[in-house]
Design a protein around this motif. Structure first.
Motif, PDB file in Angstrom:
ATOM      1  N   LYS A 192      -1.318   3.120  -3.827  1.00 45.36           N
ATOM      2  CA  LYS A 192      -1.494   3.066  -5.487  1.00 45.36           C
ATOM      3  C   LYS A 192      -2.773   3.888  -5.728  1.00 45.36           C
ATOM      4  O   LYS A 192      -3.928   3.365  -5.579  1.00 45.36           O
ATOM      5  CB  LYS A 192      -1.653   1.688  -5.696  1.00 45.36           C
ATOM      6  N   ALA A 193      -2.439   5.042  -6.333  1.00 46.24           N
ATOM      7  CA  ALA A 193      -3.649   5.644  -6.880  1.00 46.24           C
ATOM      8  C   ALA A 193      -3.829   5.124  -8.559  1.00 46.24           C
ATOM      9  O   ALA A 193      -2.933   4.580  -9.138  1.00 46.24           O
ATOM     10  CB  ALA A 193      -3.245   7.133  -7.077  1.00 46.24           C
ATOM     11  N   ARG A 194      -4.749   5.486  -9.075  1.00 46.64           N
ATOM     12  CA  ARG A 194      -5.370   5.219 -10.165  1.00 46.64           C
ATOM     13  C   ARG A 194      -4.462   5.639 -11.160  1.00 46.64           C
ATOM     14  O   ARG A 194      -4.133   6.798 -11.257  1.00 46.64           O
ATOM     15  CB  ARG A 194      -6.964   5.554 -10.592  1.00 46.64           C
ATOM     16  N   HIS A 195      -4.017   5.008 -12.167  1.00 46.21           N
ATOM     17  CA  HIS A 195      -3.001   5.453 -13.423  1.00 46.21           C
ATOM     18  C   HIS A 195      -1.503   5.669 -12.768  1.00 46.21           C
ATOM     19  O   HIS A 195      -0.890   6.471 -13.294  1.00 46.21           O
ATOM     20  CB  HIS A 195      -3.521   6.376 -14.092  1.00 46.21           C
ATOM     21  N   ASN A 240       2.006   5.230 -10.505  1.00 47.04           N
ATOM     22  CA  ASN A 240       3.089   3.992 -10.224  1.00 47.04           C
ATOM     23  C   ASN A 240       2.877   3.898  -8.660  1.00 47.04           C
ATOM     24  O   ASN A 240       2.569   4.554  -7.841  1.00 47.04           O
ATOM     25  CB  ASN A 240       4.398   4.432 -10.352  1.00 47.04           C
TER      26      ASN A 240
END
Length: 570
Positions: free
Chosen positions: A452-455, A457
């Protein structure tokens, strides 16, 4: 020999409900199921028959139906099927394409006027009613009639016994009418009549088949492997031809060899064929194909390959049934179907080896079809049709079921080669239908990592071992697949596309990888086989001997899953 079929069709009306129609179905089933399990005939029951059901199954069973029984509302011109009235003339024409049909039993009100339609089309015998019949009487009459047939009474004797029972209880008689044309205006008050077509009186002496359709082992045949041929060659070539439409590798191998004016090398085909199947099947195929001895051991390897293949296909359907039951808690499952599934779940160790997985496969296939659910392995529908239509395919299955039991005893030395030749021929016939297996990929999901990367999905990284090549079964991590959806951790799954985990079908806890559960990298596959005293037993697929006992303190998660499946059926 084609396996005869007894087709029981029932339909109820929600607005004019027959309370005892289910009891009629259960009573008939109680008498016929034990004989069907001995493979004297195939019993097919449709509890909510529609017009399309009759058309489909009568066509599918082709020339095998010997008795057609209808239970439900009817009158002189129709039988009332689920949601629609079926014209009696159309029903008669449909039944007339069955050349071996002995009896049509129309257990509904005032069906006698339909007899002429059936007679004109050559049906030998019909049981019909001349007056409205009370629900309890209809149930009791058919119960006594089929009990008598199951006890090896002739058609005439069974009818007389049911008639006598009805006369004692109600004071109403029933009669046999031989070779007469029924007049619609006749108004006698006889309830049931057994009507026999002119020139077909011999049908009165007909009995239920009691020669087992499973008796396909030819003893004293003296069959030998052909000198000068390579052992297993025919088996390898047949399977390769069956797989080639689904396997680019095998298709390319065969086309390349033939472009050079020769046949593919058997040793290359053998490896490609073995690696095309999921490990449970491929493992036992390999054991057979690397052996060229003529012995009881070879015969056992043929039977083991058949049994593991049937078991694997059965567990695919069981796994899907569970998923569908979770999605639809009110999924329509008849009492008879539920009993077959529960019998499988409650197998003890002694019965598990000889268990006939074809019964389980056909039962769940019928459940999914009745509920208009597409099977995960879409080719199952065609496989079911082939079983119904292809007598050689049936014979192959029944032969190997019988040979499985034969090997519990001793096989005489002078029969071993003949039995091996027969068993291999039947195995070839079965595997010629299983080429579609190459389309699907079996894998163990070892771990799933969240990415999960920032911003962004979330995505899921699946670390898995591919179980379609035997090296994968003893190797370490084979592949990493990323997906927007996650599968189930520590599970054995079947994938339609080896490049993605979705769509997939989780086969655990019926097929488990012990090393996934214990955190080891390689794979060690077990099949669920039996349950006794609260302990679930699993058998190592590799040797079909080593056992893994699942109980409260040993992989309790697997035990919880099995209990959850049982509860889902309630």
């Amino acid at each position: 020999m084609k396996q005869p079929v007894i087709f029981l069709a029932f339909a109820n009306d929600q607005d004019n409900h027959l309370a005892l129609l289910d009891e009629e179905r259960k009573a008939i089933s109680k008498h016929l199921v034990p004989l069907a399990s001995e493979q004297y005939f195939q019993l097919f029951i449709e509890p909510t028959a529609t017009i399309s059901d009759l058309t489909q199954y009568i066509s599918s069973f082709k020339d095998r139906i010997v008795i057609f029984h209808y239970g439900g509302h009817a009158d002189s011109t129709v039988i009332l099927l689920q949601g629609q009235a079926a014209n009696a003339n159309g029903v008669a024409q449909l039944l007339a394409i069955q050349p071996n049909l002995q009896l049509v039993f129309l257990n509904g009100c005032s069906t006698r006027a339909q007899v002429n339609l059936l007679f004109e089309l050559g049906i030998p015998a019909v049981i019909a009613t001349s007056v409205p019949i009370a629900d309890p009487s209809a149930s009791t009459f058919s119960n006594v009639f089929y009990q008598a047939l199951a006890d090896q009474h002739t058609l005439e004797e069974a009818f007389k016994l049911a008639s006598a029972n009805h006369l004692m209880a109600s004071g109403q008689a029933a009669s046999i009418f031989r070779g007469i044309k029924i007049k619609v205006e006749d108004t006698d008050s006889l309830p049931w009549g057994l009507y026999v077509n002119q020139g077909k009186e011999a049908t009165l002496n007909w009995k239920l088949p009691r020669e087992s359709a499973g008796s396909f082992i030819v003893r004293g045949a003296g069959m030998k492997y052909q000198p000068g041929t390579t052992m297993n060659q025919k088996l390898i070539e047949t399977i390769a031809n069956s797989i080639s439409p689904y396997s680019f590798k095998i298709k390319a191998m065969m086309e390349d060899a033939r472009s050079k004016g020769r046949e593919p090398k058997i040793r290359d085909l053998r490896v490609a064929v073995i690696d095309s199947f999921p490990t449970p099947i491929g493992m036992h195929l390999r054991k057979l194909l690397i052996s060229e001895d003529i012995s009881t051991d070879r015969l056992q390897k043929i039977v083991n390959l058949y049994q593991v293949s049937a078991q694997f296909l059965g567990y695919i359907l069981v796994a899907q049934l569970w998923d569908e039951k979770v999605k639809q808690p009110n999924l329509a499952i008849s009492i008879e179907q539920e009993a077959i599934i529960k019998n499988f779940l409650g197998l003890n160790a002694a019965d598990s080896y000889v268990y006939n997985f074809i019964t389980l496969i056909r039962t769940i296939g019928e459940i999914l079809a009745n509920n208009q659910i597409e099977t995960f392995v879409v080719e199952f529908v065609e496989l079911q049709e082939k079983y119904n239509q292809d007598s050689d395919f049936q014979k192959a299955i029944l032969f190997l079921e019988e040979m499985k039991k034969e090997l519990l005893g001793s096989v005489s030395a002078d029969e071993i080669e003949s039995f091996c030749v027969q068993a291999e021929d039947h195995l070839i016939r079965i595997f010629s239908r299983l080429g579609f297996s190459a389309k699907y990929t079996l894998a163990t999901i070892k771990t799933i990592e969240l990415m999960k990367a920032r911003h962004a999905n979330p995505r899921y990284k699946h670390n898995l071992v591919i179980l379609n090549q035997l090296t994968a079964a003893i190797g370490v991590l084979d592949d990493v697949l990323e997906s927007d959806e996650f599968s189930d951790n520590n599970s054995v799954i079947l994938m339609r596309d080896e490049e993605t985990v979705q769509p997939s079908l989780n086969l655990s806890p019926f097929l488990i990888d012990e090393n996934a559960l214990s955190g080891q990298q390689n794979s060690k596959l077990f099949f669920f086989t039996s349950r006794q005293d609260g302990v679930y037993s699993f058998t190592l697929i590799d040797n079909l001997k080593d056992q893994l006992a699942i109980k409260d303190d040993t992989y309790p998660y697997i035990r919880e899953l099995l209990l959850a499946f049982e509860n889902a059926l309630k």
